[in-house]
Design a protein around this motif. Structure first.
Motif, PDB file in Angstrom:
ATOM      1  N   GLN A 212       0.099  11.047   3.729  1.00 33.22           N
ATOM      2  CA  GLN A 212      -0.699  10.546   4.889  1.00 33.22           C
ATOM      3  C   GLN A 212      -2.036  11.252   4.619  1.00 33.22           C
ATOM      4  N   ASN A 213      -2.327  11.908   3.553  1.00 37.76           N
ATOM      5  CA  ASN A 213      -3.463  12.492   3.464  1.00 37.76           C
ATOM      6  C   ASN A 213      -4.561  11.450   2.904  1.00 37.76           C
ATOM      7  N   THR A 214      -3.925  10.288   2.599  1.00 44.21           N
ATOM      8  CA  THR A 214      -4.901   8.964   2.509  1.00 44.21           C
ATOM      9  C   THR A 214      -5.388   8.442   3.583  1.00 44.21           C
ATOM     10  N   LEU A 215      -4.908   8.600   4.777  1.00 42.42           N
ATOM     11  CA  LEU A 215      -5.444   8.125   6.153  1.00 42.42           C
ATOM     12  C   LEU A 215      -6.278   9.100   6.711  1.00 42.42           C
ATOM     13  N   ILE A 216      -7.268   8.395   7.454  1.00 44.13           N
ATOM     14  CA  ILE A 216      -8.003   8.940   8.359  1.00 44.13           C
ATOM     15  C   ILE A 216      -8.059   8.361   9.757  1.00 44.13           C
ATOM     16  N   GLU A 217      -7.851   9.437  10.733  1.00 44.00           N
ATOM     17  CA  GLU A 217      -7.418   8.789  12.216  1.00 44.00           C
ATOM     18  C   GLU A 217      -8.775   8.489  12.798  1.00 44.00           C
ATOM     19  N   GLU A 218      -8.589   7.271  13.519  1.00 45.53           N
ATOM     20  CA  GLU A 218      -9.564   6.764  14.219  1.00 45.53           C
ATOM     21  C   GLU A 218      -9.161   6.293  15.718  1.00 45.53           C
ATOM     22  N   LYS A 219      -9.972   5.757  16.439  1.00 42.83           N
ATOM     23  CA  LYS A 219      -9.550   5.432  17.877  1.00 42.83           C
ATOM     24  C   LYS A 219      -8.334   4.551  17.933  1.00 42.83           C
ATOM     25  N   ASN A 220      -8.353   3.479  17.277  1.00 42.77           N
ATOM     26  CA  ASN A 220      -7.126   2.386  17.360  1.00 42.77           C
ATOM     27  C   ASN A 220      -6.422   2.370  16.020  1.00 42.77           C
ATOM     28  N   GLY A 221      -6.492   3.317  15.320  1.00 41.85           N
ATOM     29  CA  GLY A 221      -5.639   3.096  14.301  1.00 41.85           C
ATOM     30  C   GLY A 221      -6.010   4.190  13.068  1.00 41.85           C
TER      31      GLY A 221
ATOM     32  N   ILE B 115      -7.551   3.799   5.557  1.00 43.35           N
ATOM     33  CA  ILE B 115      -6.681   3.949   4.510  1.00 43.35           C
ATOM     34  C   ILE B 115      -7.501   3.822   3.012  1.00 43.35           C
ATOM     35  N   ILE B 116      -7.323   4.841   2.552  1.00 48.47           N
ATOM     36  CA  ILE B 116      -7.997   4.903   0.947  1.00 48.47           C
ATOM     37  C   ILE B 116      -6.943   4.498  -0.075  1.00 48.47           C
ATOM     38  N   ASP B 117      -7.103   3.763  -0.806  1.00 49.69           N
ATOM     39  CA  ASP B 117      -6.367   3.226  -1.984  1.00 49.69           C
ATOM     40  C   ASP B 117      -7.003   2.853  -3.283  1.00 49.69           C
ATOM     41  N   GLU B 118      -6.818   3.789  -4.102  1.00 49.61           N
ATOM     42  CA  GLU B 118      -7.931   3.739  -5.414  1.00 49.61           C
ATOM     43  C   GLU B 118      -9.339   3.659  -4.850  1.00 49.61           C
ATOM     44  N   TYR B 119      -9.944   2.721  -5.169  1.00 49.02           N
ATOM     45  CA  TYR B 119     -11.339   2.710  -4.902  1.00 49.02           C
ATOM     46  C   TYR B 119     -11.761   2.031  -3.653  1.00 49.02           C
ATOM     47  N   LYS B 120     -10.679   1.279  -2.938  1.00 43.17           N
ATOM     48  CA  LYS B 120     -10.672   0.304  -1.864  1.00 43.17           C
ATOM     49  C   LYS B 120     -10.602   1.113  -0.609  1.00 43.17           C
ATOM     50  N   MET B 121     -11.112   0.530   0.609  1.00 41.72           N
ATOM     51  CA  MET B 121     -10.811   1.139   1.747  1.00 41.72           C
ATOM     52  C   MET B 121     -10.541   0.148   2.858  1.00 41.72           C
ATOM     53  N   PHE B 122      -9.607   0.478   3.644  1.00 41.21           N
ATOM     54  CA  PHE B 122      -9.267  -0.598   4.599  1.00 41.21           C
ATOM     55  C   PHE B 122      -9.080   0.279   6.034  1.00 41.21           C
ATOM     56  N   TYR B 123      -9.221  -0.710   6.975  1.00 40.58           N
ATOM     57  CA  TYR B 123      -9.149  -0.147   8.327  1.00 40.58           C
ATOM     58  C   TYR B 123      -7.549  -0.914   9.024  1.00 40.58           C
ATOM     59  N   LEU B 124      -7.031   0.028   9.488  1.00 43.00           N
ATOM     60  CA  LEU B 124      -5.631  -0.663   9.982  1.00 43.00           C
ATOM     61  C   LEU B 124      -5.682  -0.526  11.385  1.00 43.00           C
TER      62      LEU B 124
ATOM     63  N   LEU C  83       0.731  -1.256  -0.105  1.00 43.25           N
ATOM     64  CA  LEU C  83      -0.024   0.127   0.083  1.00 43.25           C
ATOM     65  C   LEU C  83       0.828   1.358  -0.167  1.00 43.25           C
ATOM     66  N   ASP C  84       1.127   1.743  -1.289  1.00 47.99           N
ATOM     67  CA  ASP C  84       2.196   2.994  -1.343  1.00 47.99           C
ATOM     68  C   ASP C  84       1.157   4.311  -0.558  1.00 47.99           C
ATOM     69  N   ALA C  85      -0.103   3.958  -0.544  1.00 47.31           N
ATOM     70  CA  ALA C  85      -0.695   5.198   0.289  1.00 47.31           C
ATOM     71  C   ALA C  85      -0.383   5.551   1.759  1.00 47.31           C
ATOM     72  N   VAL C  86       0.073   4.318   2.272  1.00 51.88           N
ATOM     73  CA  VAL C  86       0.548   4.525   3.826  1.00 51.88           C
ATOM     74  C   VAL C  86       1.879   5.157   3.797  1.00 51.88           C
ATOM     75  N   THR C  87       2.691   4.620   2.842  1.00 57.03           N
ATOM     76  CA  THR C  87       4.169   5.300   3.100  1.00 57.03           C
ATOM     77  C   THR C  87       4.357   6.403   2.154  1.00 57.03           C
ATOM     78  N   GLN C  88       3.630   6.939   1.547  1.00 57.87           N
ATOM     79  CA  GLN C  88       4.033   8.174   0.418  1.00 57.87           C
ATOM     80  C   GLN C  88       3.109   9.273   0.786  1.00 57.87           C
TER      81      GLN C  88
ATOM     82  N   ASN D  13     -17.462  -3.011   0.079  1.00 59.83           N
ATOM     83  CA  ASN D  13     -17.891  -2.217  -0.769  1.00 59.83           C
ATOM     84  C   ASN D  13     -16.895  -1.193  -1.163  1.00 59.83           C
ATOM     85  N   LYS D  14     -16.950  -0.822  -2.565  1.00 59.93           N
ATOM     86  CA  LYS D  14     -15.893   0.059  -2.767  1.00 59.93           C
ATOM     87  C   LYS D  14     -16.488   1.573  -2.916  1.00 59.93           C
ATOM     88  N   LEU D  15     -15.297   2.566  -3.019  1.00 58.15           N
ATOM     89  CA  LEU D  15     -15.782   3.795  -2.883  1.00 58.15           C
ATOM     90  C   LEU D  15     -16.449   4.351  -4.202  1.00 58.15           C
ATOM     91  N   SER D  16     -17.339   5.179  -4.474  1.00 55.26           N
ATOM     92  CA  SER D  16     -18.036   5.665  -5.596  1.00 55.26           C
ATOM     93  C   SER D  16     -17.033   6.607  -6.509  1.00 55.26           C
TER      94      SER D  16
END
Length: 297
Positions: free
Chosen positions: A59-68, A71-80, A52-57, A92-95
């Motif tokens: 930081q605007n692609t990350l939304i801070e939450e309680k325990n992590g 992460i937004i990467d293309e149309y996919k969304m992850f929770y770290l 996930l280059d979004a993590v390393t390159q 579900n993918k982002l629109s």
């Protein structure tokens, strides 16, 4: 701790998590945890950063939450999840794709391709990301460990390496002690070096007659042999010795050998030299030197 920039960080309980960004002009694929109580750093390796280059390159692609972080990467969304060391991918993918985006709190601000207004190719928009997650439990846990603690592994490798070094050292310096343990005999006689060792230590007080006795025992394959066979070892070729003289000289040399070995090992005379009569001819006396107490190599 290396110098790096554009990294991400978050405090959870008593730990400061630092990851992403760049170090030494290369992408940082490691994960750093600072225990805020002990002030000790631990370094982890993470395969997820390589994917996930979004993590390393950025930081605007990350939304801070309680325990992590989300992460937004293309149309996919992850929770770290930094607390459970897991990463989830929502089904579900982002629109919207994310060109020119900036994330503030949980809202994306960006210039997106316009498909509704024919007058404009792109349009500035904003939308909350979490509205696209219709069910927070609708996710797949990826088959990846978010970070793997290598501290214990490195410690184990270090211990194994040290044990290996110590073992090699002992084998080299305590070779005959090891052989003595393996064969379960206190004495080891090196045929090649013509030296006797007791529990790994060199017996330096042997004389030539003592070595002749041991070599005679070697020829008998560590079995009993006739005592009279020793006469040739102690005969004087310059003069004609009588049998009484040979026997007396033989007994003197044997007693000297027994005293030497007893002084080194504390063994009794009976355990140093065993005697018995020949099985078929009782007139023949036999001897065995250091029975069950010596190995010849």
């Amino acid at each position: 701790m290396p110098t790096f920039w554009n990294c991400l960080s978050k405090v959870i309980d008593d730990n400061l998590y630092v990851f992403g960004g760049f170090t030494n002009e290369t992408t940082n694929h490691n994960f750093y945890v600072l225990n805020l109580k002990t002030k000790e750093w631990k370094v982890y390796e993470s395969n997820i950063f390589k994917n996930l280059d979004a993590v390393t390159q950025n930081q605007n692609t990350l939304i801070e939450e309680k325990n992590g972080f989300y992460i937004i990467d293309e149309y996919k969304m992850f929770y770290l999840d930094l607390k459970t060391n897991s990463i989830k991918q929502y089904k579900n993918k982002l629109s919207k794709h994310y060109p020119g985006k900036f994330i503030l709190n949980d809202t994306v601000y960006g210039i997106f391709e316009s498909k509704t207004d024919p007058k404009y190719n792109f349009i500035f928009e904003k939308y909350p990301l979490k509205k696209h997650i219709t069910n927070v439990n609708d996710f797949i846990v990826l088959d990846q460990i978010y970070y793997e603690d290598r501290t214990e592994l490195y410690f184990t490798i270090s211990v194994i390496f040290m044990l290996l070094v110590i073992t090699i050292y002992l084998i080299i310096t305590k070779k005959y002690w090891f052989i003595s343990l393996i064969y379960n005999t206190p004495f080891i006689y090196s045929i090649k070096k013509d030296k006797l060792f007791y529990k790994g230590k060199l017996v330096s007080v042997l004389n030539n007659y003592d070595r002749l006795l041991l070599e005679k025992q070697i020829l008998s394959k560590n079995n009993f042999f006739p005592l009279s066979d020793l006469n040739d070892l102690f005969s004087d070729c310059k003069q004609q010795d009588t049998m009484d003289v040979l026997i007396k000289r033989r007994e003197t040399k044997l007693n000297g050998f027994i005293k030497t070995i007893a002084a080194v090992s504390g063994l009794s005379p009976e355990k140093i030299c065993a005697f018995k009569k020949h099985d078929s001819d009782k007139r023949i006396k036999e001897i065995q030197i250091l029975p069950n107490a010596i190995t010849y190599i």
